[in-house]
Design a protein around this motif. Sequence first.
Motif, PDB file in Angstrom:
ATOM      1  N   PRO A 287       0.798  -1.236   0.000  1.00  0.00           N
ATOM      2  CA  PRO A 287       0.000   0.000   0.000  1.00  0.00           C
ATOM      3  C   PRO A 287       0.826   1.279   0.000  1.00  0.00           C
ATOM      4  N   GLU A 288       2.031   1.245   0.515  1.00  0.00           N
ATOM      5  CA  GLU A 288       2.836   2.462   0.593  1.00  0.00           C
ATOM      6  C   GLU A 288       3.379   2.888  -0.764  1.00  0.00           C
ATOM      7  N   ALA A 289       3.269   2.022  -1.793  1.00  0.00           N
ATOM      8  CA  ALA A 289       3.935   2.284  -3.065  1.00  0.00           C
ATOM      9  C   ALA A 289       3.229   3.334  -3.916  1.00  0.00           C
ATOM     10  N   ALA A 290       1.910   3.481  -3.779  1.00  0.00           N
ATOM     11  CA  ALA A 290       1.161   4.374  -4.674  1.00  0.00           C
ATOM     12  C   ALA A 290       1.630   5.816  -4.571  1.00  0.00           C
ATOM     13  N   GLU A 291       1.845   6.281  -3.366  1.00  0.00           N
ATOM     14  CA  GLU A 291       2.261   7.674  -3.180  1.00  0.00           C
ATOM     15  C   GLU A 291       3.665   7.900  -3.755  1.00  0.00           C
ATOM     16  N   ASN A 292       4.572   6.948  -3.526  1.00  0.00           N
ATOM     17  CA  ASN A 292       5.928   7.097  -4.058  1.00  0.00           C
ATOM     18  C   ASN A 292       5.965   7.003  -5.577  1.00  0.00           C
ATOM     19  N   LEU A 293       5.052   6.232  -6.165  1.00  0.00           N
ATOM     20  CA  LEU A 293       4.988   6.160  -7.626  1.00  0.00           C
ATOM     21  C   LEU A 293       4.649   7.527  -8.207  1.00  0.00           C
ATOM     22  N   TYR A 304      12.304   9.422 -18.296  1.00  0.00           N
ATOM     23  CA  TYR A 304      12.393   7.957 -18.313  1.00  0.00           C
ATOM     24  C   TYR A 304      10.993   7.353 -18.365  1.00  0.00           C
ATOM     25  N   GLU A 305      10.907   6.175 -18.990  1.00  0.00           N
ATOM     26  CA  GLU A 305       9.657   5.438 -18.978  1.00  0.00           C
ATOM     27  C   GLU A 305       9.605   4.617 -17.691  1.00  0.00           C
ATOM     28  N   ILE A 306       8.496   4.705 -16.971  1.00  0.00           N
ATOM     29  CA  ILE A 306       8.353   4.063 -15.674  1.00  0.00           C
ATOM     30  C   ILE A 306       7.322   2.937 -15.775  1.00  0.00           C
ATOM     31  N   PHE A 307       7.693   1.743 -15.277  1.00  0.00           N
ATOM     32  CA  PHE A 307       6.812   0.577 -15.326  1.00  0.00           C
ATOM     33  C   PHE A 307       6.486   0.131 -13.906  1.00  0.00           C
ATOM     34  N   PRO A 308       5.275   0.358 -13.454  1.00  0.00           N
ATOM     35  CA  PRO A 308       4.870  -0.147 -12.131  1.00  0.00           C
ATOM     36  C   PRO A 308       4.676  -1.666 -12.203  1.00  0.00           C
ATOM     37  N   ILE A 309       5.342  -2.404 -11.325  1.00  0.00           N
ATOM     38  CA  ILE A 309       5.217  -3.860 -11.326  1.00  0.00           C
ATOM     39  C   ILE A 309       5.221  -4.381  -9.898  1.00  0.00           C
ATOM     40  N   SER A 310       4.903  -5.653  -9.791  1.00  0.00           N
ATOM     41  CA  SER A 310       5.144  -6.387  -8.553  1.00  0.00           C
ATOM     42  C   SER A 310       5.857  -7.671  -8.957  1.00  0.00           C
ATOM     43  N   ALA A 311       7.165  -7.727  -8.723  1.00  0.00           N
ATOM     44  CA  ALA A 311       7.926  -8.914  -9.100  1.00  0.00           C
ATOM     45  C   ALA A 311       7.464 -10.133  -8.317  1.00  0.00           C
ATOM     46  N   ALA A 312       6.968  -9.910  -7.099  1.00  0.00           N
ATOM     47  CA  ALA A 312       6.538 -11.028  -6.259  1.00  0.00           C
ATOM     48  C   ALA A 312       5.293 -11.694  -6.824  1.00  0.00           C
ATOM     49  N   THR A 313       4.337 -10.898  -7.349  1.00  0.00           N
ATOM     50  CA  THR A 313       3.088 -11.462  -7.868  1.00  0.00           C
ATOM     51  C   THR A 313       3.098 -11.634  -9.384  1.00  0.00           C
TER      52      THR A 313
END
Length: 422
Positions: A287-293, A304-313
């Motif tokens: 949940p903490e990632a949205a604000e930092n994104l 830069y091109e930014i790709f939001p991901i979750s490597a774990a899922t």
Amino acid sequence: MFFDKARIFVKGGDGGNGCVAMRREKYVPEGGPWGGDGGRGGDIVFQADEGLRTLVDFRYKRHYKAQRGKHGEGKNRYGLSADDLVVRLPVGTVIRDDDTGELIADLVRNGQQVVVARGGRGGRGNAHFATPNNKAPKLAEKGEPGEERWLSLELKLLADVGLVGFPNAGKSTLISQVSAAKPKIANYPFTTVTPNLGVVRVDDGRSFVMADIPGLIKGAHAGAGLGHEFLRHVERTRLLIHVLDTAGSEGRDPVEDFKVTNRELILYNPVIGSRPQVIVANKMDLPEAAENLTRLKEAYGNDYEIFPISAATGSGLGPLIYKVAALLEDLPGITPPEEETAEHVVHRAEPRFSISREEGIFLVGGKEIKRHVAMTDLENDEAVERLQWIFKRMGIDDALKEAGIKEGDTVKIGDFEFEYVE
């Protein structure tokens, strides 16, 4: 076990000795000399092999010596030359002379070969030394010693894409999700201590090699946290994927992390710092990632091109992989700096010999004269006379006189010492 450095000794095979023989056949009076030449010693050849990924073999075997050539025989029969000793190395290995640091080769293509220690030539049999004044010479050359040297080997991984970022950002999890690589993964910093390679295959048939580089920290360019050990593996990647812990785990700030890591890359090598990059905003499942994104996009979204991901899922990996494959199609291959400058190297001819004085002994140096001495049978009077004639023809006698040599002084050439006599 991954090893990317080694120090080894190599020696080319010695040449076979020439033969002293006379032709002794019925009805052939004064048959003359009939001794054959020795065979050539084998070379030490290094060959790049894309099937190897580490220098671990050189941890257990450090000495490599090629076979010597066979000796010449009577009836003018030549000795058989020895086979070369081919030693396989991983693609991406840089070979240097350990004593001088001189670059010998940079193996960047599969199958590329380089001779690192040449075998000695075979000695000539007595058939070569017949003259009108000496029709039955009783001298032959010994085989030339093979070249020998200590080498340092350094492996720089060859990969299309390099994963960079702080420790525990999720690089190892990412490469394990998109390739068959199985790195060690745990929830603590510096889980990865050696680089990992994985082949990423796209559904449309394209593929590329990805390298998971151990995490960098502030001061890595100066060697902090084994920075030099890791950074050299980024030198030959065409594209960098900058993995960030967007959730800010362990109190990290992804915006600041991106700035620090890029500064370390530039300080280590400005060329690496200028490589194309894409940003991977990892750990978006937290949940903490949205604000930092949002902060990341405001700070670097225009550059830069930014790709939001979750490597774990596995979320968001598809668009990232397709984009990386598309970028690589337009990026040129990386030419090692050593290859770019190799054609500009000037090879200067060495003097035939040199004379110096040390503790009252006159030292005669030079590759050519040392080779003549090594190939001379010093127990053979005719061979020694020929060596003296070579000294005179090369100008060594006159040079020694100019250096102030006197009767009874000691002269040393390689391992051979003798007393000077007018």
